[in-house]
Scaffold this motif. Structure first.
Motif, short mmCIF file in Angstrom:
data_model
loop_
_atom_site.label_atom_id
_atom_site.label_comp_id
_atom_site.label_asym_id
_atom_site.label_seq_id
_atom_site.Cartn_x
_atom_site.Cartn_y
_atom_site.Cartn_z
N ALA A 45 -34.19 -9.19 -9.71
CA ALA A 45 -33.69 -10.53 -9.40
C ALA A 45 -33.50 -11.29 -10.71
N LEU A 46 -32.43 -12.08 -10.78
CA LEU A 46 -32.16 -12.93 -11.92
C LEU A 46 -32.29 -14.38 -11.46
N SER A 47 -33.19 -15.12 -12.10
CA SER A 47 -33.38 -16.54 -11.78
C SER A 47 -32.78 -17.39 -12.87
N LEU A 48 -32.16 -18.50 -12.46
CA LEU A 48 -31.60 -19.47 -13.40
C LEU A 48 -32.23 -20.82 -13.10
N PRO A 49 -32.45 -21.66 -14.13
CA PRO A 49 -32.97 -23.01 -13.85
C PRO A 49 -31.93 -23.77 -13.03
N LEU A 50 -32.37 -24.44 -11.98
CA LEU A 50 -31.46 -25.20 -11.12
C LEU A 50 -31.58 -26.67 -11.44
N GLU A 51 -30.58 -27.22 -12.11
CA GLU A 51 -30.57 -28.65 -12.40
C GLU A 51 -29.67 -29.38 -11.43
N GLY A 52 -28.50 -28.81 -11.17
CA GLY A 52 -27.53 -29.52 -10.36
C GLY A 52 -27.16 -28.81 -9.08
N GLU A 56 -23.78 -25.44 -9.79
CA GLU A 56 -24.00 -25.42 -11.23
C GLU A 56 -24.64 -24.11 -11.66
N ALA A 57 -25.44 -23.50 -10.79
CA ALA A 57 -26.05 -22.21 -11.12
C ALA A 57 -24.98 -21.14 -11.29
N LEU A 58 -23.94 -21.18 -10.45
CA LEU A 58 -22.86 -20.20 -10.58
C LEU A 58 -22.10 -20.39 -11.89
N VAL A 59 -21.89 -21.65 -12.28
CA VAL A 59 -21.26 -21.92 -13.57
C VAL A 59 -22.17 -21.44 -14.69
N GLY A 60 -23.49 -21.67 -14.53
CA GLY A 60 -24.46 -21.24 -15.53
C GLY A 60 -24.47 -19.74 -15.71
N LEU A 61 -24.18 -19.00 -14.66
CA LEU A 61 -24.15 -17.55 -14.74
C LEU A 61 -23.07 -17.08 -15.71
N ARG A 62 -21.93 -17.76 -15.69
CA ARG A 62 -20.83 -17.40 -16.61
C ARG A 62 -21.17 -17.70 -18.06
#
Length: 151
Positions: A45-52, A56-62
């Motif tokens: 699993a890949l976790s990203l910080p969720l701010e928005g 925004e997480a999908l944009v952060g993935l790029r």
């Protein structure tokens, strides 16, 4: 561009994951687009910080620049030891390496000695503007670190 992967080594089990989460949050505050890779029983699993939110997480993935991995490293892959209480220090070091490798200035904003979170865009605008304004001053050439104190 493929994000850099850094494997972390430290205490076993949930404590290592908590330290890696702390490192991820500290890196996000430094303006680094970071994710955390770990095993989840069914795969990874890949976790990203969720701010928005999720959008925004999908944009952060790029724009992901760095992945902290709790998976066993492959041969020759970078591994860092993480210790309790050193997450912010390690985040500073990784953010500085990133900035140096990209040839850019990195900006840290402190208010009464405490870091002020700012989006990467804001940090870039401020860092590049200040660098451009200060570069012509005598004594600036070759400086690795500039400090501006407003009181």
């Amino acid at each position: 561009m493929m994000p850099r992967v850094v494997h972390v080594d430290g205490p076993a089990g949930p404590e290592r994951e908590a330290l890696a989460q702390g490192l991820m949050q500290a890196l996000a505050q430094q303006g680094v687009a970071v994710g955390l890779l770990r095993a989840n029983g069914e795969g990874v699993a890949l976790s990203l910080p969720l701010e928005g939110g999720a959008g925004e997480a999908l944009v952060g993935l790029r724009g992901l620049e760095l992945v902290i991995s709790l998976l066993p490293p492959g041969e020759g892959q970078e591994t860092l030891s993480i210790e309790p209480g050193r997450e912010a220090e390690l985040a500073e070091e990784l953010a500085a390496r990133r900035a140096k490798s990209q040839g850019e200035r990195r900006l840290t904003i402190l208010a009464d000695g405490k870091p002020v979170p700012a989006k990467p865009f804001v940090r870039d605008i401020l860092a590049n503007s200040l660098d451009g304004l200060l570069r012509p001053l005598h004594g600036i050439q070759g400086a690795g670190r500039l400090e501006i104190i407003i009181e």
